[in-house]
Structure formats: structure tokens, C-alpha cells
Design a protein around this motif. Structure first.
Motif: not given
Length: 295
Positions: A160-182
Motif C-alpha cells: 500500500t505504501y511502497g516501502t521496503t523497510s520494516v521495523t519491529m518493536v516491543g517491550h518485555s514479552l512483546g520484545a521477545a515476540i518481536s525478536l522472533l518476528d525478526s
């Protein structure tokens, strides 16, 4: 975004000179570098807001801090499935993926009780990843529960937005999930996509092979606040290892860039909080440059 990546690459470059002592290689971030993290900090904090709030981008201070954000999808129920949202930030020109964290009283059993274990990644979701790479089973279950929905939302946002950049963020358990998403998302998104991961109060997620994979393939910064005990769990004696990319907020307010994996300097989290009882759970939610995590 360029400044954030520069901080990450600097930490990686320092590791290339083993003759430098641990303490000599630790550097303080400038105020301008610290401030570059603030938009991402608010996105991580917004992960605690309900899926309805983030889809409407109406969640108070966390949403107001990034008023141009374009939400694409959200999900979770805040109970059996952590809240998450995906959207596009036109100022940063990146897709944002954020996952809900949890408070210390809820995450501590996940990382200190004896009923968790290291497990390999599912070859269906993580094709081609070595079975030597193992991660916390509870964190993996949480990531698996939203993985395909998050991937579809990221694909939609990029288109939709024509970007090639993805940034994953999170805190605590959210940080762990985001790292696995990475680890997960690059296996499915087009070549040429750039990825950045910024976690706050990140617990240890995987074993040595996992940490080495992250260091070799990802751009990770994980920020720890003062005497937060969550980042020193699960213990290294159980086979868990932090990847490089640590930034430790000291009591003085200085943000120290700590090179290497589990840097033992007292300027870094492992040296500052050698045991759980040396920590202070009230530091877990921040502040991170003035931002307290939560919705």
C-alpha cells in the motif's frame, strides 16, 4: 532510521577489535542518538493498547506521539493472545510491527519457573533455519499464534505504501515476540527488504546458536533500564544467551552502548544486575527517555 542503524552498526564494528577491553569499548550515546529512539519507544508502549484502539489510532499519548501513523491491521485479545498492530510511519518511511508486553509479575514465571524449555523453530514457519537454533518454548508459542496474520499485514502495508523497510518493536514479552518476528519475517518478505528491531526490557530468548544467528543476520538494539531484572532471565546457566546490541540506561541517565553478547561490565545489565535479587522490577516499565511503558 539511519541514525538508529548507525548505532547498531557501531556496536557491531567494535566487536571486530578484540584487543579492546570490554570497558574501553563501551560508549555513551549522545542526546541526539537517544532521542532518535523515542518514536519507536512510543510504538512499543502502544503495543499495550487494545486492538480496537490501535486500529483507530486513538490511544492517548502513545498514539499522539506519532500522529501521522497509518494503521493497517491489529489483533490479539490481551489474554491468550498478546495484542499486536501493524502500520506505516510516513516520517520514518517504515512499516511498524508492535507486540504487547506484560508486567513483571506475569512475565517472571515465564522466565524463572522450571517448566519452560529450549526448542527448535518450526520448519514450516522458519524454513531453512538450523535445528541447532533453539528458543524459549513459551515465547515461540506466543509468536506462532500471530505470525501469519502479522506477515499478511506487513505485506499489505508494504504494498500500500511502497516501502521496503520494516521495523519491529516491543517491550518485555512483546520484545521477545518481536525478536522472533525478526527471524521469521525476512524468510517470507522480498529480497531487498530492510529490517530493524528495537526491544525494551528484552528477556533472553534463545541459545548460543540463536544469538549468533541474530548477530549475523539482524539489526537489533535491546534497551535495558537501570536495575531491571527481566533482561538477565532466563539464566545463562540454562543455556540462554543475549545477542549483541545492548544499550543500558544507567542510574545517572547515561545510555551506554554495550558491545558483545551479555557484556559483563557493570555499565551493562549483566554486571549491574548479576542476580535477580539485585534487580528492581519497578525499573522494567521505564522510563525510557521519559516514556513509561503501558497504555
Amino acid at each position: 532510521m539511519a541514525s538508529i542503524v548507525a548505532v547498531i552498526l557501531f556496536a557491531a564494528a567494535v566487536q571486530a577489535f578484540p584487543s579492546l577491553s570490554t570497558r574501553q569499548s563501551i560508549t555513551a550515546l549522545a542526546t541526539s542518538q537517544i532521542d532518535q529512539f523515542t518514536p519507536y519507544t512510543y510504538y512499543a508502549s502502544a503495543g499495550y493498547c487494545t486492538n480496537t484502539q490501535t486500529l483507530a489510532w486513538d490511544c492517548g499519548t502513545n498514539c499522539d506521539a506519532n500522529p501521522g501513523f497509518k494503521p493497517v491491521a491489529s489483533g490479539g485479545n490481551g489474554d491468550s493472545v498478546q495484542y499486536w498492530f501493524v502500520g506505516y510511519d510516513p516520517n520514518l518511511d517504515t512499516v511498524i510491527v508492535s507486540h504487547q508486553g506484560t508486567d513483571p509479575s506475569e512475565i517472571m514465571p515465564l522466565i524463572t519457573d522450571a517448566d519452560f524449555f529450549l526448542t527448535s523453530l518450526d520448519s514450516t514457519l522458519f524454513p531453512g533455519i538450523s535445528s541447532d537454533i533453539e528458543v524459549h518454548n513459551g515465547f515461540l508459542d506466543a509468536q506462532t499464534s500471530t505470525a501469519t496474520d502479522v506477515l499478511a499485514a506487513v505485506e499489505s502495508a508494504m504494498s500500500t505504501y511502497g516501502t521496503t523497510s520494516v521495523t519491529m518493536v516491543g517491550h518485555s514479552l512483546g520484545a521477545a515476540i518481536s525478536l522472533l518476528d525478526s527471524v521469521y519475517l525476512p524468510l517470507w518478505l522480498p529480497a531487498g527488504t530492510t529490517f530493524t528491531t528495537i526491544g525494551y526490557g528484552l528477556p533472553r530468548v534463545g541459545n548460543q546458536a540463536f544469538a549468533d544467528y541474530v548477530d549475523a543476520n539482524l539489526h537489533l538494539t535491546h534497551i535495558n533500564n537501570e536495575e531491571d531484572p527481566i533482561p538477565i532471565c532466563p539464566g545463562m546457566f540454562l543455556g540462554f544467551v543475549h545477542p549483541a546490541g545492548e544499550v543500558h540506561i544507567q542510574d545517572s541517565g547515561e545510555w551506554a552502548s554495550c558491545p558483545g553478547q551479555d557484556n559483563p561490565s557493570t555499565q551493562c545489565i549483566v554486571g549491574d544486575v548479576p542476580e535477580i535479587w539485585d534487580g528492581d522490577e519497578s525499573d522494567h516499565d521505564g522510563p525510557y527517555n521519559g516514556v513509561e511503558m503501558g497504555c
